[in-house]
Scaffold this motif. Structure first.
Motif, short mmCIF file in Angstrom:
data_model
loop_
_atom_site.label_atom_id
_atom_site.label_comp_id
_atom_site.label_asym_id
_atom_site.label_seq_id
_atom_site.Cartn_x
_atom_site.Cartn_y
_atom_site.Cartn_z
N THR A 179 -46.65 -20.48 1.74
CA THR A 179 -46.62 -19.07 1.37
C THR A 179 -47.03 -18.17 2.53
O THR A 179 -46.39 -17.14 2.80
N VAL A 180 -48.10 -18.57 3.23
CA VAL A 180 -48.55 -17.75 4.36
C VAL A 180 -47.53 -17.79 5.49
O VAL A 180 -47.33 -16.80 6.20
N LEU A 181 -46.83 -18.91 5.66
CA LEU A 181 -45.80 -18.99 6.69
C LEU A 181 -44.66 -18.03 6.38
O LEU A 181 -44.14 -17.34 7.28
N ILE A 182 -44.25 -17.97 5.12
CA ILE A 182 -43.20 -17.04 4.72
C ILE A 182 -43.65 -15.60 4.99
O ILE A 182 -42.87 -14.77 5.49
N LEU B 45 -36.08 -23.41 -1.00
CA LEU B 45 -35.87 -24.17 0.23
C LEU B 45 -37.20 -24.77 0.65
O LEU B 45 -38.21 -24.05 0.73
N PHE B 46 -37.21 -26.08 0.92
CA PHE B 46 -38.43 -26.79 1.30
C PHE B 46 -39.52 -26.62 0.25
O PHE B 46 -40.71 -26.50 0.57
N GLY B 47 -39.10 -26.57 -1.01
CA GLY B 47 -40.06 -26.45 -2.09
C GLY B 47 -40.68 -25.09 -2.24
O GLY B 47 -41.69 -24.93 -2.94
N THR B 48 -40.10 -24.08 -1.59
CA THR B 48 -40.66 -22.73 -1.62
C THR B 48 -39.58 -21.74 -2.04
O THR B 48 -38.41 -21.91 -1.70
N THR B 49 -39.99 -20.70 -2.74
CA THR B 49 -39.06 -19.67 -3.17
C THR B 49 -38.94 -18.59 -2.11
O THR B 49 -39.95 -18.04 -1.64
N TRP B 50 -37.70 -18.29 -1.71
CA TRP B 50 -37.41 -17.26 -0.72
C TRP B 50 -36.62 -16.14 -1.40
O TRP B 50 -35.60 -16.39 -2.03
N GLN B 51 -37.09 -14.90 -1.25
CA GLN B 51 -36.33 -13.78 -1.78
C GLN B 51 -35.15 -13.48 -0.85
O GLN B 51 -35.32 -13.38 0.37
N LYS B 52 -33.99 -13.32 -1.44
CA LYS B 52 -32.78 -13.15 -0.64
C LYS B 52 -32.84 -11.91 0.24
O LYS B 52 -32.42 -11.95 1.41
#
Length: 283
Positions: free
Chosen positions: A2-5, A124-131
């Motif tokens: 999460t912090v990486l995102i 992606l990679f088990g993490t949710t990404w907002q488009k």
């Protein structure tokens, strides 16, 4: 993860904001304190036009309007004080106050919300990404690549680099440095207006829009050493520091940490981050 995102998103946001600042400071040596004012003009233009003609039409209209205001400001105001750094800072600060007050008179001080043009998310990679946030990252990358290509492979970019390196020699070579300076300022303002719309869906919108981005953006430009790669490195570094301190420590310390990092870097590298100096030193 999460912090990486968050770090990736913050880096993209910082790069989008600093690009217009870097263009103006690099060529005109003007610290454009009206940058957030132009971003506010952009986002409110997007609020007006977007619901009627579409988000991207509003973004283009915002760039045009901000560019026109920038052209008028450069012709009527900045051209008269361009050789005096303090006066240009005061002039752009005053311009920012005028733009902010005009927006307040027209729309009031209340916060507004802008609809996003791209909904949904993906995993992606088990993490949710907002488009839409991913779109902003792509936009930041494309903007950096476009500026690099413009400055390296076009006649316009060559003239700009000549004006940055030696304005007097550029003038003697037949380059209209006055026109180049004006075009540069207009481009910086247009970018601010366009970026204001891009950041609208992920930010609270009021007349002081994007004011929290001003400090890290200016510090990134000062650390960049007037180079594009330096701008990218400094923008990402400060975004990572800010998000990291906000996540692992108290958010109030984040801005202090960003300023401290900038002070240390500029103390060690007074001319900013320029990898070309390191390469020459090892030749």
């Amino acid at each position: 993860m999460t912090v990486l995102i968050s770090m990736v998103n913050a880096s993209a946001t910082t790069l989008l904001v600093v690009m217009g600042l870097a263009i103006v400071l690099g060529l005109m040596h003007i610290v454009n304190l009206a940058q957030t004012g132009f971003m506010a003009v952009g986002v409110y233009t997007g609020l007006e036009i977007g619901p009627r003609l579409g988000f991207w039409t509003g973004a283009l209209a915002a760039a045009v309007l901000a560019g026109l205001i920038g052209a008028a400001a450069e012709t009527l105001l900045l051209r008269r004080v361009r050789e005096r750094m303090l006066e240009t800072m005061l002039a752009t600060w005053g311009l920012s106050l005028i733009l902010t007050q005009l927006i307040t008179l027209r729309y009031g001080p209340d916060s507004r919300v802008m609809a996003t043009p791209l909904h949904g998310s993906f995993h992606l990679f088990g993490t949710t990404w907002q488009k839409y946030r991913v779109l902003l990252v792509v936009a930041a990358i494309l903007l950096v690549v476009a500026m690099w290509a413009l400055t390296r492979f076009t006649r316009v970019g060559l003239r700009v680099r000549m004006c940055m390196a030696d304005p007097d020699l550029a003038e003697d070579s037949g380059i209209n440095t006055l026109l180049v300076r004006q075009a540069t300022f207009v481009l910086g303002c247009a970018l601010a207006g366009f970026v204001g719309v891009l950041l609208g869906p992920i930010s609270g919108i009021d007349p002081n829009f994007a004011g929290n981005l001003l400090i890290p953006a200016f510090l990134a430009v000062m650390m960049s050493g007037r180079t594009l790669h330096g701008l990218v490195i400094s923008g990402i570094a400060l975004a990572v520091v800010q998000v990291g301190f906000a996540y692992w420590s108290k958010p109030a310390y984040a801005t202090v940490a960003v300023i401290a990092v900038a002070v240390v870097v500029l103390g060690v590298l007074p001319d900013g981050i320029d990898l070309r100096r390191f390469r020459r030193a090892h030749v």
